[in-house]
Design a protein around this motif. Structure first.
Motif, mmCIF file in Angstrom:
data_model
loop_
_atom_site.group_PDB
_atom_site.id
_atom_site.type_symbol
_atom_site.label_atom_id
_atom_site.label_comp_id
_atom_site.label_asym_id
_atom_site.label_seq_id
_atom_site.Cartn_x
_atom_site.Cartn_y
_atom_site.Cartn_z
ATOM 1 N N LEU A 293 0.831 -1.212 0.000
ATOM 2 C CA LEU A 293 0.000 0.000 0.000
ATOM 3 C C LEU A 293 0.861 1.256 0.000
ATOM 4 O O LEU A 293 0.599 2.216 -0.752
ATOM 5 C CB LEU A 293 -0.930 -0.035 1.210
ATOM 6 N N ALA A 294 1.914 1.266 0.813
ATOM 7 C CA ALA A 294 2.765 2.447 0.927
ATOM 8 C C ALA A 294 3.434 2.802 -0.392
ATOM 9 O O ALA A 294 3.720 3.973 -0.656
ATOM 10 C CB ALA A 294 3.822 2.223 2.009
ATOM 11 N N GLU A 295 3.676 1.808 -1.243
ATOM 12 C CA GLU A 295 4.295 2.072 -2.537
ATOM 13 C C GLU A 295 3.378 2.880 -3.458
ATOM 14 O O GLU A 295 3.839 3.432 -4.455
ATOM 15 C CB GLU A 295 4.674 0.752 -3.201
ATOM 16 N N GLN A 296 2.107 2.950 -3.133
ATOM 17 C CA GLN A 296 1.171 3.728 -3.947
ATOM 18 C C GLN A 296 0.990 5.152 -3.422
ATOM 19 O O GLN A 296 0.162 5.905 -3.927
ATOM 20 C CB GLN A 296 -0.179 3.006 -4.026
ATOM 21 N N LEU A 297 1.761 5.499 -2.405
ATOM 22 C CA LEU A 297 1.749 6.848 -1.850
ATOM 23 C C LEU A 297 2.957 7.636 -2.351
ATOM 24 O O LEU A 297 4.053 7.092 -2.508
ATOM 25 C CB LEU A 297 1.799 6.804 -0.319
#
Length: 251
Positions: free
Chosen positions: A182-186
């Motif tokens: 998920l963090a990679e999409q921020l």
């Protein structure tokens, strides 16, 4: 005047029987909208403080001026988180990901109070999809019109809590590997926030801390008109480092 009780919609889904109900609150005389999935109450318009706090606390850390933030909301529900997001002038765009087509149709048909507000706002798009599957796939991402797009904030209100899940298949999302995907999409410095109906859980805050540069749990207390006392939700807020990728796995 509306009826004292009315079932506005009912349909079977692969997650159970879904119903939207409207009843008149005898104390206030106001209409209350409720959603049930099987035997569980998912949400009620009588209790919206936690949903609006998710938007407020999740967007609070973001820098920038008006029209600077692109946001994802996971879980549409009755729309209170999405509506609170759109009240923030920094929000340039909002993608709301919802797995149940019935919920999307409630808003598009104006069966729920905030439906017209959300569907009329040009910044907001309602997207049908499995949030948890999309969270795992950074190459596709949350926006079907722009694969791989990154966002400044992702706010989630789907499961009851990281432990009390609507479906066991969601469990991996709350582990460090799922949170890292998920963090990679921020964007760098971006924020992930999660609503929970349970008290703060140290284990989940620790999992966030393995991935994000900062993580904390906020208790949101509010008056409960049904009990005459006070109830509380939790909002977890985690922020990605302003530079560099999410923290790597130790595995």
């Amino acid at each position: 005047m509306t009826k004292r009780f009315e079932e506005l919609d009912w349909r079977p889904t692969d997650k159970g029987e879904l119903s939207l109900r409207r009843r008149r609150d005898p104390a206030s005389g106001e209409d209350v909208y409720e959603v049930k999935l099987g035997d569980e109450f998912l949400m009620s318009s009588l209790f919206t403080e936690g949903e609006t706090a998710l938007a407020r606390l999740g967007l609070e850390p973001l820098p920038g001026g008006p029209g600077s933030a692109d946001v994802v909301v996971g879980g549409l529900g009755l729309g209170y988180t999405a509506e609170a997001v759109l009240r923030d002038p920094r929000v340039r765009s909002l993608v709301v990901v919802e797995a149940l087509d019935a919920v999307l149709q409630w808003h598009r048909r104006g069966l729920v109070p905030l439906g017209d507000r959300l569907t009329a706002d040009g910044r907001c798009r309602l997207v049908r999809g499995d949030f948890f599957a999309l969270a795992e796939d950074a190459a596709a991402g949350f926006d079907p019109e722009e694969p791989g797009r990154r966002f400044h904030a992702v706010l989630v209100d789907i499961d009851h809590s990281p432990r009390h899940l609507l479906h066991p298949g969601h469990a991996s999302f709350y582990e460090p590997a799922g949170l890292r995907a998920l963090a990679e999409q921020l964007h760098p410095g971006g924020v992930f926030a999660l609503w929970s109906d349970d008290p703060p859980q140290d284990a989940f805050t620790a999992a966030l801390g393995e991935v994000f540069a900062a993580a904390e749990a906020h208790t949101v207390a509010f008056g409960n008109p049904l009990t005459g006392g006070t109830s509380a939700n939790t909002v977890y807020v985690a922020r990605r480092s302003p530079s560099g990728p999410p923290a790597p796995s130790e595995a």
